[in-house]
Design a protein around this motif. Structure first.
Motif, short mmCIF file in Angstrom:
data_model
loop_
_atom_site.label_atom_id
_atom_site.label_comp_id
_atom_site.label_asym_id
_atom_site.label_seq_id
_atom_site.Cartn_x
_atom_site.Cartn_y
_atom_site.Cartn_z
N UNK A 1 0.82 -1.21 0.00
CA UNK A 1 0.00 0.00 0.00
C UNK A 1 0.85 1.26 0.00
N UNK A 2 0.20 2.36 -0.35
CA UNK A 2 0.82 3.68 -0.29
C UNK A 2 -0.26 4.70 0.02
N UNK A 3 0.08 5.72 0.77
CA UNK A 3 -0.86 6.81 1.01
C UNK A 3 -0.96 7.75 -0.18
N UNK A 4 0.06 7.74 -1.05
CA UNK A 4 0.12 8.72 -2.12
C UNK A 4 0.79 8.11 -3.35
N UNK A 5 0.04 7.36 -4.13
CA UNK A 5 0.59 6.71 -5.32
C UNK A 5 1.20 7.72 -6.29
N UNK A 6 0.52 8.84 -6.61
CA UNK A 6 1.14 9.79 -7.54
C UNK A 6 2.51 10.28 -7.08
N UNK B 1 2.80 -3.81 -7.52
CA UNK B 1 1.47 -3.23 -7.41
C UNK B 1 1.44 -2.32 -6.19
N UNK B 2 0.90 -1.13 -6.39
CA UNK B 2 0.72 -0.18 -5.30
C UNK B 2 -0.76 0.10 -5.20
N UNK B 3 -1.29 0.03 -3.98
CA UNK B 3 -2.71 0.26 -3.76
C UNK B 3 -2.91 1.33 -2.69
N UNK B 4 -4.10 1.91 -2.73
CA UNK B 4 -4.48 2.88 -1.71
C UNK B 4 -5.96 2.72 -1.43
N UNK C 1 -13.21 -0.66 -3.12
CA UNK C 1 -12.73 0.41 -2.25
C UNK C 1 -11.27 0.76 -2.43
N UNK C 2 -10.57 0.12 -3.34
CA UNK C 2 -9.15 0.35 -3.56
C UNK C 2 -8.89 0.95 -4.93
#
Length: 168
Positions: free
Chosen positions: A44-49, A88-91, A72-73
């Motif tokens: 996960x990441x709080x801020x993908x951009x 893969x990065x999700x938030x 929800x992701x």
């Protein structure tokens, strides 16, 4: 210092500082390896951009796929179309992922060709990412460690990877 002892079908990990002993039984016969698997490393990441430039511009990964509002992701998958792995990065709105658990959580990319390794390091630096001191000094001998905005680290290691005999 942890040591790994191997006896026939049992591995024992012993840590002298905590007197930890763990046994891992290896089934007989061993299970069939996952030779044809495609590996997805997801986190996960709080801020993908904010982390995308590290992996795209810096490491040269392509955006393979992305999704929004899937259970929800939101997420993005990065990699190379022909590679047997991708990231893969999700938030998820309202879920704080925090930073990497430790400075020793690493993705290591082995680049045995010195020219390719130097170019990879230079690309990271041209993209505005500076090498950081590794938590484990082993990685500073032949590699450079970089940290993304979430605190997760990658190592560009100027070496080939080979299975080596365990230290006994």
């Amino acid at each position: 210092m942890a040591t790994l002892n191997q006896n026939k079908d049992q591995y024992s990990i012993q840590n002298a500082s905590a007197t930890v002993s763990e046994s891992l039984r290896v089934p007989s016969p061993p299970p069939k390896p996952l030779f044809n698997a495609h590996l997805r490393i997801a986190r996960p990441s709080n801020n993908i951009p904010a982390i995308l430039p590290f992996y795209t511009t810096g490491l040269g990964f392509s955006v393979l796929s992305s999704f929004t509002a899937h259970a929800g992701f939101d997420g993005v998958m990065l990699g190379h179309p022909s590679a047997p792995y991708h990231l893969e990065f999700t938030t998820k709105v309202g879920h704080d992922t925090g930073r990497a658990p430790t400075q020793d959580n690493l993705l290591v990319f082995y680049l045995p060709d010195e020219g390719e390794w130097k170019e990879a390091v230079a690309r990271m630096e041209r993209s505005g990412f500076r090498a950081v001191e590794s938590f484990n000094p082993y990685w500073d001998v032949k590699g450079k460690t970089f940290e993304d905005r979430d605190g997760w680290r990658i190592v560009l290691q100027n070496a080939g990877w080979e299975l080596q005999e365990l230290h006994r």
